[in-house]
Design a protein around this motif. Structure first.
Motif, PDB file in Angstrom:
ATOM      1  N   ASP A 117      26.766  36.301  53.817  1.00 50.29           N
ATOM      2  CA  ASP A 117      27.628  37.281  53.151  1.00 50.29           C
ATOM      3  C   ASP A 117      29.101  36.918  53.264  1.00 50.29           C
ATOM      4  O   ASP A 117      29.828  36.871  52.265  1.00 50.29           O
ATOM      5  CB  ASP A 117      27.387  38.671  53.740  1.00 50.29           C
ATOM      6  CG  ASP A 117      25.964  39.160  53.487  1.00 50.29           C
ATOM      7  OD1 ASP A 117      25.275  38.532  52.657  1.00 50.29           O
ATOM      8  OD2 ASP A 117      25.555  40.141  54.128  1.00 50.29           O
ATOM      9  N   GLN A 118      29.557  36.667  54.518  1.00 45.99           N
ATOM     10  CA  GLN A 118      30.978  36.409  54.722  1.00 45.99           C
ATOM     11  C   GLN A 118      31.405  35.097  54.083  1.00 45.99           C
ATOM     12  O   GLN A 118      32.455  35.027  53.425  1.00 45.99           O
ATOM     13  CB  GLN A 118      31.291  36.390  56.234  1.00 45.99           C
ATOM     14  CG  GLN A 118      31.010  37.695  56.952  1.00 45.99           C
ATOM     15  CD  GLN A 118      31.842  38.842  56.383  1.00 45.99           C
ATOM     16  OE1 GLN A 118      32.996  38.663  56.014  1.00 45.99           O
ATOM     17  NE2 GLN A 118      31.241  40.021  56.298  1.00 45.99           N
ATOM     18  N   GLY A 120      29.950  33.671  51.618  1.00 45.14           N
ATOM     19  CA  GLY A 120      29.878  33.851  50.171  1.00 45.14           C
ATOM     20  C   GLY A 120      31.127  34.518  49.618  1.00 45.14           C
ATOM     21  O   GLY A 120      31.651  34.101  48.580  1.00 45.14           O
ATOM     22  N   GLN A 121      31.596  35.541  50.320  1.00 45.32           N
ATOM     23  CA  GLN A 121      32.804  36.229  49.859  1.00 45.32           C
ATOM     24  C   GLN A 121      34.025  35.319  49.918  1.00 45.32           C
ATOM     25  O   GLN A 121      34.855  35.298  49.000  1.00 45.32           O
ATOM     26  CB  GLN A 121      33.032  37.476  50.708  1.00 45.32           C
ATOM     27  CG  GLN A 121      31.979  38.568  50.489  1.00 45.32           C
ATOM     28  CD  GLN A 121      32.153  39.727  51.448  1.00 45.32           C
ATOM     29  OE1 GLN A 121      33.158  39.831  52.136  1.00 45.32           O
ATOM     30  NE2 GLN A 121      31.155  40.597  51.494  1.00 45.32           N
ATOM     31  N   ALA A 124      33.824  32.768  47.146  1.00 42.21           N
ATOM     32  CA  ALA A 124      34.122  33.383  45.856  1.00 42.21           C
ATOM     33  C   ALA A 124      35.627  33.532  45.677  1.00 42.21           C
ATOM     34  O   ALA A 124      36.172  33.269  44.587  1.00 42.21           O
ATOM     35  CB  ALA A 124      33.435  34.741  45.760  1.00 42.21           C
ATOM     36  N   SER A 125      36.325  33.930  46.751  1.00 39.12           N
ATOM     37  CA  SER A 125      37.784  34.065  46.681  1.00 39.12           C
ATOM     38  C   SER A 125      38.449  32.715  46.435  1.00 39.12           C
ATOM     39  O   SER A 125      39.407  32.607  45.657  1.00 39.12           O
ATOM     40  CB  SER A 125      38.321  34.671  47.979  1.00 39.12           C
ATOM     41  OG  SER A 125      37.775  35.959  48.185  1.00 39.12           O
ATOM     42  N   MET A 338      26.165  33.640  46.701  1.00 48.11           N
ATOM     43  CA  MET A 338      27.480  33.055  46.907  1.00 48.11           C
ATOM     44  C   MET A 338      28.092  32.776  45.540  1.00 48.11           C
ATOM     45  O   MET A 338      28.125  31.663  45.049  1.00 48.11           O
ATOM     46  CB  MET A 338      27.358  31.770  47.730  1.00 48.11           C
ATOM     47  CG  MET A 338      26.908  32.031  49.145  1.00 48.11           C
ATOM     48  SD  MET A 338      26.851  30.544  50.133  1.00 48.11           S
ATOM     49  CE  MET A 338      26.326  31.199  51.717  1.00 48.11           C
ATOM     50  N   ARG A 340      30.657  32.553  42.300  1.00 44.39           N
ATOM     51  CA  ARG A 340      31.983  31.995  42.096  1.00 44.39           C
ATOM     52  C   ARG A 340      32.503  32.389  40.726  1.00 44.39           C
ATOM     53  O   ARG A 340      31.786  32.900  39.901  1.00 44.39           O
ATOM     54  CB  ARG A 340      31.983  30.482  42.251  1.00 44.39           C
ATOM     55  CG  ARG A 340      30.925  29.738  41.429  1.00 44.39           C
ATOM     56  CD  ARG A 340      31.035  28.267  41.781  1.00 44.39           C
ATOM     57  NE  ARG A 340      29.998  27.482  41.141  1.00 44.39           N
ATOM     58  CZ  ARG A 340      28.823  27.245  41.672  1.00 44.39           C
ATOM     59  NH1 ARG A 340      28.521  27.760  42.825  1.00 44.39           N
ATOM     60  NH2 ARG A 340      27.945  26.510  41.044  1.00 44.39           N
TER      61      ARG A 340
END
Length: 340
Positions: A117-118, A120-121, A124-125, A338, A340
């Protein structure tokens, strides 16, 4: 200390117990039991020595045999009390270790999900920031930025693979078969070792059984990759009427099983951890190996030991889709992927 010396020690201690009374004799019996335990003697050895000492005592004083037999009961119990305490200690340690395994599994699941989760975030950023930056750059520089995105793609794949191998979502969603196919493909991709999943049960197994078998196969494949020098590995899980069996067979260099066990090599090849995982399910591990003849680990879990609640059909990756792809879809379904 020789066997004859041990017999003499026990005979002297029992004679002292019979002649001097309870306290002094029982203290000697306890200390003798501790010494026997520390020297590696077993319960049957001690029982045999006490039996021989009792026969000698009865032979030397036939008229007092009944008193000797009654007194010998307490003497024997005191001799065996160090063994009882050692047994209780080992049992408590095993119980604690099994609880630790469950705790570690829960922690592994949490770390796997947070990693997915972390990371992936964050990824994405980073992708969004790079897309914004690319709009302000010349085509030549933007092309170089695309190569950076390619590196991020590799990082994403590695993080996803690590997350799944820590605690694969596919194991919870689709079952043991797809999870082992996913694991086998991942190990093959990293080590260049062909791994064939030959057969898997049609029905879902109890969650605890699936977790235990997944971890055992994971440990076995890790050992094969490090030590076996194998050119191929075959996995098979069969669900039979009385038991569930799992076989991991490689064509590597093999080893002398008895020699490895005698010199304490069980820890080095992960057998202690495997057996501790199997113990709550009353499962067994058999090792078939010869030098130059490869190795096969066979895990057997009795049906009567399996937790209730299984029976649904096991999931399968859609036709034409690999277990890797199925694992990615399961991951994305759980946490948004994850992206993008």
């Amino acid at each position: 200390m020789s066997e004859a010396t041990w017999r003499e020690q026990f005979a002297r201690a029992l004679e002292e117990h019979l002649s001097r009374g309870e306290e002094a004799g029982l203290l000697s019996a306890y200390e003798l039991g501790r010494a026997a335990l520390g020297s590696g003697l077993g319960v049957l050895d001690v029982a045999g020595f006490v039996h021989g000492a009792l026969l000698d005592a009865c032979a030397s004083a036939p008229g007092d045999s009944l008193r000797a037999v009654k007194a010998a009961e307490n003497f024997l119990l005191e001799c065996l009390s160090p063994f009882e305490m050692a047994y209780r200690g080992v049992r408590e340690a095993n119980t604690a270790l099994r609880g630790l395994n469950d705790l570690l599994e829960d922690q592994t699941r949490r770390i796997s999900h947070e990693l997915h989760d972390q990371a992936g975030q964050l990824l994405a950023s980073v992708y969004l920031a790079l897309d914004e930056l690319a709009r302000e750059l010349s085509p030549a520089v933007a092309a170089r930025l695309d190569r950076v995105k390619g590196l991020l793609d590799s990082i994403e794949d590695q993080l996803r693979r690590l997350s799944h191998e820590l605690r694969p979502t596919i194991l919870d969603d689709l079952g043991l078969g797809p999870a082992l196919e996913f694991l086998a493909e991942g190990v093959s991709a990293r080590n260049g070792l062909p791994i064939t999943v030959e057969a898997m049960p049609e029905e879902r197994l109890p969650a605890r059984v699936e977790t235990v078998l997944y971890r055992i196969v994971q440990e076995a494949l890790n050992n094969v990759s490090k030590h076996a020098e194998a050119s191929s590995v075959k996995l098979r899980v069969s669900s039979e009427k009385r038991a569930i069996r799992c076989s991991i067979r490689d064509d590597g260099i093999g080893f002398d099983v008895s020699a490895v066990m005698e010199r304490g090599g069980a820890e080095g090849i992960g057998l202690i951890g495997i057996r501790e995982r199997l113990a709550p399910l009353r499962g067994t591990l058999d090792i078939n190996s010869t030098p130059g003849g490869g190795t096969e680990l066979v895990v057997t879990i009795p049906r009567e030991s399996c937790p209730q609640g299984a029976g649904s059909k096991a999931g399968r990756a859609p036709e034409g889709q690999s277990a890797i792809a199925a694992g990615k879809q399961a991951s994305a379904g759980e946490a948004g992927g994850m992206v993008r």
